[in-house]
Design an enzyme around this catalytic site. Structure first.
Site, PDB file in Angstrom:
ATOM      1  N   LYS A 123     -12.028 -16.864  -3.679  1.00 17.00           N
ATOM      2  CA  LYS A 123     -12.428 -15.547  -3.590  1.00 17.00           C
ATOM      3  C   LYS A 123     -13.936 -15.322  -3.554  1.00 17.00           C
ATOM      4  O   LYS A 123     -13.980 -14.537  -2.370  1.00 17.00           O
ATOM      5  CB  LYS A 123     -11.113 -14.693  -3.993  1.00 17.00           C
ATOM      6  CG  LYS A 123     -10.000 -15.028  -3.531  1.00 17.00           C
ATOM      7  CD  LYS A 123      -8.918 -13.818  -3.269  1.00 17.00           C
ATOM      8  CE  LYS A 123      -7.445 -13.989  -2.483  1.00 17.00           C
ATOM      9  NZ  LYS A 123      -7.350 -12.751  -2.576  1.00 17.00           N
ATOM     10  N   LYS A 205      -4.054 -24.498   2.708  1.00 16.22           N
ATOM     11  CA  LYS A 205      -2.863 -24.014   2.579  1.00 16.22           C
ATOM     12  C   LYS A 205      -3.131 -23.445   3.913  1.00 16.22           C
ATOM     13  O   LYS A 205      -4.103 -22.699   4.840  1.00 16.22           O
ATOM     14  CB  LYS A 205      -3.235 -23.456   1.785  1.00 16.22           C
ATOM     15  CG  LYS A 205      -2.030 -21.726   1.427  1.00 16.22           C
ATOM     16  CD  LYS A 205      -2.725 -21.468   0.209  1.00 16.22           C
ATOM     17  CE  LYS A 205      -3.001 -20.118   0.358  1.00 16.22           C
ATOM     18  NZ  LYS A 205      -2.519 -19.557  -0.587  1.00 16.22           N
ATOM     19  N   LYS A 208      -2.380 -16.061   5.452  1.00 14.53           N
ATOM     20  CA  LYS A 208      -2.769 -15.154   6.230  1.00 14.53           C
ATOM     21  C   LYS A 208      -3.655 -14.618   6.525  1.00 14.53           C
ATOM     22  O   LYS A 208      -4.101 -14.100   8.115  1.00 14.53           O
ATOM     23  CB  LYS A 208      -2.176 -14.361   5.449  1.00 14.53           C
ATOM     24  CG  LYS A 208      -1.137 -13.626   4.673  1.00 14.53           C
ATOM     25  CD  LYS A 208      -1.087 -12.418   4.149  1.00 14.53           C
ATOM     26  CE  LYS A 208       0.118 -12.629   3.456  1.00 14.53           C
ATOM     27  NZ  LYS A 208      -0.631 -12.136   1.680  1.00 14.53           N
TER      28      LYS A 208
HETATM   29  P1  TYM Z   1       0.607 -14.429  -0.831  1.00 10.48           P
HETATM   30  O1  TYM Z   1       0.455 -12.466  -0.628  1.00 10.48           O
HETATM   31  O2  TYM Z   1      -0.572 -14.766  -0.685  1.00 10.48           O
HETATM   32  O3  TYM Z   1       1.235 -15.257  -1.030  1.00 10.48           O
HETATM   33  C1  TYM Z   1       2.873 -14.509  -1.461  1.00 10.48           C
HETATM   34  C2  TYM Z   1       3.822 -15.542  -1.132  1.00 10.48           C
HETATM   35  O4  TYM Z   1       3.439 -16.412  -0.611  1.00 10.48           O
HETATM   36  C3  TYM Z   1       3.577 -17.896  -1.445  1.00 10.48           C
HETATM   37  N1  TYM Z   1       2.661 -18.803  -0.297  1.00 10.48           N
HETATM   38  C4  TYM Z   1       3.037 -19.694   0.459  1.00 10.48           C
HETATM   39  N2  TYM Z   1       3.688 -20.502   0.041  1.00 10.48           N
HETATM   40  C5  TYM Z   1       3.860 -22.064   0.092  1.00 10.48           C
HETATM   41  N3  TYM Z   1       2.811 -22.493   1.421  1.00 10.48           N
HETATM   42  C6  TYM Z   1       1.662 -21.288   1.732  1.00 10.48           C
HETATM   43  N4  TYM Z   1       0.972 -21.903   2.698  1.00 10.48           N
HETATM   44  C7  TYM Z   1       1.794 -20.304   1.042  1.00 10.48           C
HETATM   45  N5  TYM Z   1       0.879 -19.247   1.405  1.00 10.48           N
HETATM   46  C8  TYM Z   1       1.397 -18.001   0.208  1.00 10.48           C
HETATM   47  C9  TYM Z   1       2.520 -17.439  -1.963  1.00 10.48           C
HETATM   48  O5  TYM Z   1       2.613 -18.689  -3.686  1.00 10.48           O
HETATM   49  C10 TYM Z   1       3.385 -16.327  -2.739  1.00 10.48           C
HETATM   50  O6  TYM Z   1       4.505 -16.799  -3.124  1.00 10.48           O
HETATM   51  N6  TYM Z   1      -1.220 -12.235  -5.950  1.00 10.48           N
HETATM   52  C11 TYM Z   1       0.404 -13.048  -5.444  1.00 10.48           C
HETATM   53  C12 TYM Z   1       0.903 -11.689  -4.852  1.00 10.48           C
HETATM   54  C13 TYM Z   1       1.863 -11.178  -5.976  1.00 10.48           C
HETATM   55  C14 TYM Z   1       3.013 -11.667  -6.996  1.00 10.48           C
HETATM   56  C15 TYM Z   1       2.910 -10.526  -8.152  1.00 10.48           C
HETATM   57  C16 TYM Z   1       3.379 -12.121  -6.793  1.00 10.48           C
HETATM   58  C17 TYM Z   1       1.275  -9.936  -6.996  1.00 10.48           C
HETATM   59  N7  TYM Z   1       1.554 -10.116  -7.905  1.00 10.48           N
HETATM   60  C18 TYM Z   1       3.692 -10.666  -8.874  1.00 10.48           C
HETATM   61  C19 TYM Z   1       4.419 -13.163  -7.879  1.00 10.48           C
HETATM   62  C20 TYM Z   1       4.019 -12.155  -9.027  1.00 10.48           C
HETATM   63  C21 TYM Z   1       0.029 -13.003  -3.813  1.00 10.48           C
HETATM   64  O7  TYM Z   1      -1.543 -12.820  -3.149  1.00 10.48           O
HETATM   65  O8  TYM Z   1       0.763 -13.967  -2.276  1.00 10.48           O
END
Ligand code: TYM
Length: 341
Positions: A123, A205, A208
């Site tokens: 990032k 990957k 979003k």
């Molecule tokens: P975020 O918002 O990027 O993604 C949400 C969840 O989706 C999963 N994910 C994927 N899994 C498979 N293939 C993909 N291409 C893919 N893209 C995203 C991510 O692994 C995630 O589980 N930091 C985290 C949010 C968060 C969080 C937490 C998660 C904040 N606090 C505490 C767990 C526990 C995030 O940015 O996820």
């Protein structure tokens, strides 16, 4: 999970926690890597799910757009089957205990550890004009999210594994220093769907924030758009439909098909043996569109009912706050802060 008093189920069943950043809309990657498992886990665990709106502030957002995206994510999670009668669902920023615990954890985390995180490095490279403190501190807030509720299991995609490892390190270090305080959480990563790749670059990957609309599929897109995106998905040379290291495009599509239908990749390979790429891509698109059609319909219904969303969000935030406060009070006592309770 209706109550959080001492004798409620939240204390008896294992605790599952996860969050999602409200940027864009929920993608197929988010759904298969995390959100679909959240829905399933509600049956057997006490679940806490939240919109990680504070995490999303690490990147500059247009405020009005961001507020809409946050509400949209809330409606999408309800539509994906998160049931407020069973789980807590709220906005992270409505539960101040997350950020309060983060400060104490900050003082127990080394700059070296935080700056080694792959996501921080990625990032920072991507937003070179805005390498803010929050970007580096991001995984410590994540650790606070998780440790605040003494979570046992954290359902996430593989990209969050490193952050989970840091969370575990912080928990163990704190417990060793101050005595048993935190539960050391386990990641819960699906075998099929842990990393769904971009439809335009199957070595990356699905994200979003990808500016190429054809690279991602959203849970609220219509059938024609979803099928069109799969028809345009980048595939590999040759014509065999098999999951193999030298066929990242076809492997990604087989993974998606298997995860969305509940079949194994081997079963999917068998089903499409002898088919052409074109037929296969349409079949994957149709399977995804069929799974997402009810989500899209429910999303529109929830989004139109802001009063219901507000009621759920406020009620869940209150319960989460009361529950989290107990851990936070304990942490404050352990580190030696004065309390007059
Ligand atoms: P975020 O918002 O990027 O993604 C949400 C969840 O989706 C999963 N994910 C994927 N899994 C498979 N293939 C993909 N291409 C893919 N893209 C995203 C991510 O692994 C995630 O589980 N930091 C985290 C949010 C968060 C969080 C937490 C998660 C904040 N606090 C505490 C767990 C526990 C995030 O940015 O996820």
């Amino acid at each position: 999970m209706a109550e959080t008093t001492d004798k409620t189920p939240i204390e008896r069943k294992k605790i599952v926690l996860s969050g999602i950043q409200p940027t864009g809309t929920i993608t197929l990657g988010n759904y298969l890597g995390a959100v679909s498992n959240w829905g399933k886990m509600q049956q057997d665990y006490d679940c806490i799910f939240f919109i990680a709106d504070l995490h999303a502030l690490t990147v500059r957002r247009e405020p009005a757009e961001f507020r809409q995206a946050c509400l949209g994510f809330f409606a999408q999670l309800l539509a994906c089957g998160i049931d407020p009668a069973k789980s807590l669902l709220y906005f992270q920023s409505h539960v101040p205990e997350h950020a309060e615990l983060q400060w104490i954890l900050n003082c127990n985390t080394y700059v070296g550890e935080a700056s080694r995180m792959t996501q921080y490095k990625d990032k920072s490279a991507k937003h070179a004009d805005n390498i803010n403190m929050g970007l580096m501190d991001y995984p410590v807030l994540m650790a606070a999210d998780i440790l605040l509720f003494r979570s046992d299991l954290v359902p996430v995609g593989i990209d969050q594994k490193q952050h989970l490892e840091l969370t575990r390190d912080i928990a163990v270090r704190f417990n060793n220093r101050y005595g048993d305080t935190f539960t050391v959480p386990e990641p819960y990563i699906p075998r099929t769907g842990e990393k769904i790749c971009s439809l335009q670059d199957p070595t990356a990957k699905m994200s979003k924030s990808d500016p190429d609309a054809n690279a991602t599929v959203s849970v609220i897109e219509d059938e024609a758009t979803i099928v069109r995106k799969f028809k345009r998905a980048v595939t590999d040379s040759g014509n065999e439909i098999v999951a193999r290291a030298d066929k990242p495009g076809i492997t990604n599509l087989l993974t998606i098909y298997a995860a969305i239908t509940g079949k194994t990749v081997a079963e999917a390979e068998k089903e499409f043996a002898g088919s052409g790429y074109g037929t296969f891509k349409v079949a994957v698109g149709e399977a995804v569109a069929a799974a997402f059609a009810p989500i899209r319909a429910d999303y529109a219904r929830y989004l139109a009912d802001k009063a219901y969303m507000a009621e759920v969000a406020k009620d869940c935030a209150q319960k989460a706050s009361a529950f989290g406060r107990r851990t936070l009070d304990k942490v404050k006592r352990k580190v030696g802060l004065v309390s007059f309770k």
